[in-house]
Write an enzyme that holds these catalytic residues in place. Structure first.
Site, PDB file in Angstrom:
ATOM      1  N   ASN A  87       0.804  -1.222   0.000  1.00 33.15           N
ATOM      2  CA  ASN A  87       0.000   0.000   0.000  1.00 33.15           C
ATOM      3  C   ASN A  87       0.839   1.274   0.000  1.00 33.15           C
ATOM      4  O   ASN A  87       0.412   2.303  -0.528  1.00 33.15           O
ATOM      5  CB  ASN A  87      -0.928   0.008   1.218  1.00 33.15           C
ATOM      6  CG  ASN A  87      -1.535   1.375   1.476  1.00 33.15           C
ATOM      7  OD1 ASN A  87      -2.426   1.824   0.757  1.00 33.15           O
ATOM      8  ND2 ASN A  87      -1.041   2.061   2.500  1.00 33.15           N
ATOM      9  N   TYR A 154       4.190   9.442 -11.061  1.00 35.38           N
ATOM     10  CA  TYR A 154       3.134   8.653 -10.422  1.00 35.38           C
ATOM     11  C   TYR A 154       2.432   7.737 -11.425  1.00 35.38           C
ATOM     12  O   TYR A 154       2.240   6.545 -11.156  1.00 35.38           O
ATOM     13  CB  TYR A 154       2.133   9.587  -9.764  1.00 35.38           C
ATOM     14  CG  TYR A 154       1.095   8.885  -8.916  1.00 35.38           C
ATOM     15  CD1 TYR A 154       1.454   8.262  -7.727  1.00 35.38           C
ATOM     16  CD2 TYR A 154      -0.244   8.846  -9.290  1.00 35.38           C
ATOM     17  CE1 TYR A 154       0.517   7.621  -6.940  1.00 35.38           C
ATOM     18  CE2 TYR A 154      -1.191   8.211  -8.509  1.00 35.38           C
ATOM     19  CZ  TYR A 154      -0.806   7.599  -7.336  1.00 35.38           C
ATOM     20  OH  TYR A 154      -1.750   6.951  -6.559  1.00 35.38           O
ATOM     21  N   LYS A 158       2.801   3.582 -11.189  1.00 31.92           N
ATOM     22  CA  LYS A 158       1.617   2.741 -10.986  1.00 31.92           C
ATOM     23  C   LYS A 158       1.363   1.830 -12.192  1.00 31.92           C
ATOM     24  O   LYS A 158       0.898   0.691 -12.034  1.00 31.92           O
ATOM     25  CB  LYS A 158       0.398   3.617 -10.710  1.00 31.92           C
ATOM     26  CG  LYS A 158       0.435   4.302  -9.339  1.00 31.92           C
ATOM     27  CD  LYS A 158       0.540   3.303  -8.204  1.00 31.92           C
ATOM     28  CE  LYS A 158       0.461   3.965  -6.837  1.00 31.92           C
ATOM     29  NZ  LYS A 158       0.586   2.989  -5.735  1.00 31.92           N
ATOM     30  N   VAL A 189      -9.496   8.845  -3.261  1.00 31.74           N
ATOM     31  CA  VAL A 189      -9.766   8.621  -1.840  1.00 31.74           C
ATOM     32  C   VAL A 189      -9.296   9.826  -1.029  1.00 31.74           C
ATOM     33  O   VAL A 189      -8.246  10.405  -1.309  1.00 31.74           O
ATOM     34  CB  VAL A 189      -9.057   7.340  -1.355  1.00 31.74           C
ATOM     35  CG1 VAL A 189      -9.428   7.032   0.097  1.00 31.74           C
ATOM     36  CG2 VAL A 189      -9.414   6.155  -2.265  1.00 31.74           C
ATOM     37  N   THR A 191      -7.377  11.281   1.341  1.00 33.80           N
ATOM     38  CA  THR A 191      -6.174  11.014   2.135  1.00 33.80           C
ATOM     39  C   THR A 191      -5.282  12.249   2.116  1.00 33.80           C
ATOM     40  O   THR A 191      -5.574  13.240   1.451  1.00 33.80           O
ATOM     41  CB  THR A 191      -5.388   9.824   1.555  1.00 33.80           C
ATOM     42  OG1 THR A 191      -4.936  10.165   0.231  1.00 33.80           O
ATOM     43  CG2 THR A 191      -6.257   8.569   1.485  1.00 33.80           C
TER      44      THR A 191
END
Length: 255
Positions: A87, A154, A158, A189, A191
């Site tokens: 994660n 990023y 990913k 999300v 965060t």
């Protein structure tokens, strides 16, 4: 017994997943650069075994040393299961190529791609002889398929994690007692990563206003929703090896 190794548990999705998995029948091994005292206290209050490792897994020897120590604590029985949830991740540096610092680029790939690759490699090696159910879940992103201005690091890291998932799943299909790998793209999300995105310099990230609007309109996914879905599907037999799933798709596998 379920043995669950989880990275990036200091906050956000990782903290929510760990909190959800603090249930009887689970033993957690949490890894993050900063110790999460709340998780430790919660686990103690519930009487759930939790081993916490404070370390930077972007440093190869740290990641490998921690994983080896974890496996020294595990003695498998026939009905046991084990999972690794990769994660931990970062979105920084945000900005167009040509304006990024060399050290920031290196740190990004060490965190987002090198660390999962090392952990996957040694996880497979260390539990190769175990005949228990073995699962690796990689937390990916929709950005692996969609290019964003300012997110070259990023998006590409990913995308690399997705291909790592698919390729190693293919390899594992050819060995006895395989490890099943799949990846989750949880969506946008709420965060601390989203806070960094909303505060990025407009010149570094052209779609900043889109993410600000999603936040203001209350459309961001709660980490707890992601955690609930993962807890309900982590060991689901019906998830195909190498699958790259959205949160909605993963929910379909909840028993």
């Amino acid at each position: 017994m379920n043995y669950i190794i989880l990275t990036g548990t200091s906050r956000g999705i990782g903290e929510a997943i760990a909190g959800k998995l603090l249930e009887n029948g689970n033993i957690l091994f949490c890894i993050s650069r900063t110790m999460n005292e709340h998780l430790i206290e919660t686990a103690s209050g519930k009487g759930i075994p939790l081993y916490y490792y404070e370390g930077d897994i972007s440093k190869p020897m740290v990641a490998v040393t921690i994983l080896k120590d974890i496996f020294r604590k595990i003695v498998f029985s026939d009905d046991d299961r084990i999972a690794l949830i990769n994660n931990a991740g970062t979105i920084e540096p945000i900005g167009p190529a040509g304006k990024l610092k060399t050290g920031d680029i290196e740190q990004h790939y060490r965190t987002n791609l090198l660390a999962p690759a090392l952990l996957i490699n040694h996880f497979i090696k260390l539990c190769a002889g175990a005949t228990v159910q073995k699962v690796i879940l990689n937390i990916s992103s929709g950005a692996s398929e969609y290019p964003y201005h300012g997110w070259s690091m990023y998006c590409s890291s990913k995308a690399g994690l997705d291909m790592l998932t698919r390729t190693i799943a293919l390899e594992q299909d050819m060995v006895p007692n395989p490890v099943k790998l799949f990846a989750l793209k949880p969506g946008i999300v709420e965060t601390s990563m989203q806070k960094l995105i909303r505060h990025a310099k407009p010149g570094n990230f052209h779609e900043k206003e889109k993410f600000i609007k999603l936040h203001n309109d209350g459309l961001l996914i709660k980490p707890e929703e992601v955690a609930d879905t993962i807890a309900g599907t982590l060991f689901a037999d019906t998830i195909p090896p190498g699958a790259l799933l959205s949160l909605k798709q993963l929910k379909e596998y909840i028993k």
